[in-house]
Motif scaffolding. Structure first.
Motif, PDB file in Angstrom:
ATOM      1  N   GLU A   1     -11.725   2.226   8.594  1.00  0.00           N
ATOM      2  CA  GLU A   1     -10.656   2.492   9.343  1.00  0.00           C
ATOM      3  C   GLU A   1     -10.571   3.677  10.357  1.00  0.00           C
ATOM      4  O   GLU A   1     -10.129   3.619  11.237  1.00  0.00           O
TER       5      GLU A   1
ATOM      6  N   VAL B   1     -12.224   1.898  13.538  1.00  0.00           N
ATOM      7  CA  VAL B   1     -11.259   1.159  14.534  1.00  0.00           C
ATOM      8  C   VAL B   1     -10.613   2.292  15.368  1.00  0.00           C
ATOM      9  O   VAL B   1     -10.357   1.949  16.677  1.00  0.00           O
ATOM     10  N   GLU B   2     -10.400   3.346  14.703  1.00  0.00           N
ATOM     11  CA  GLU B   2      -9.958   4.427  15.685  1.00  0.00           C
ATOM     12  C   GLU B   2     -10.611   4.875  16.571  1.00  0.00           C
ATOM     13  O   GLU B   2     -10.098   5.308  18.019  1.00  0.00           O
TER      14      GLU B   2
END
Length: 164
Positions: free
Chosen positions: A138, A141-142
């Motif tokens: 997660e 992705v950032e």
């Protein structure tokens, strides 16, 4: 200078054949030669090679960090940003091997900032991949989305496309 570079090439050839003692001996020889001739960048490159070899044979990450930071300092005094990026990459790998992920990420982020400043797409891509590999999915992705935003802001379509 060429002699010191050739010794590093021989060192890498020994490393490729998993002849670690010989690889280290040639890297050390390159360092000694560069030092005797006052070649700071060549000395830094040899130190970096010795540190890489130590990491490759799973030596104490602290010893690797000490050598990598020494090389980093030499590259910085010479204004060699590419050498600095390489040294910070190794520092990151050593921190990661020692379980210090946050420090590894910090070293990569500084390298990424330098690569962006140099507009070196290949190194930006390489460093982004290293950051993505360290972060949980997660957060990875950032990191990629942030690069897309920065590339778009800079008007760099190729970099933006690569980050996607």
């Amino acid at each position: 200078r060429e002699e010191a570079s050739i010794l590093l090439i021989i060192s890498r050839a020994h490393l490729a054949r998993a002849e670690y003692d010989d690889a280290y001996a040639f890297a050390r020889g390159s360092y000694d030669l560069a030092q005797s001739k006052g070649l700071t960048k060549a000395s830094a490159a040899a130190i970096l090679e010795m540190a890489s070899l130590l990491l490759a044979v799973n030596e104490d990450p602290e010893a690797v960090l000490q050598l990598a930071n020494e090389a980093l300092a030499l590259f910085q005094t010479q204004g060699d940003w590419l050498g600095e990026i390489a040294a910070r990459r190794l520092v990151s790998r050593a921190y990661r091997a020692d379980g210090l992920t946050s420090y590894a990420i910090e070293a990569l982020e500084v390298s990424l900032a330098i690569a962006r400043k140099l507009r070196d797409r290949r190194r930006v891509d390489d460093l982004l991949q290293a950051l993505v590999d360290i972060h949980p999915p997660e957060v990875a992705v950032e990191v990629a989305e942030e690069e897309v935003r920065l590339a778009a802001k800079a008007g760099d379509r190729r970099r933006e496309g690569t980050a996607l």
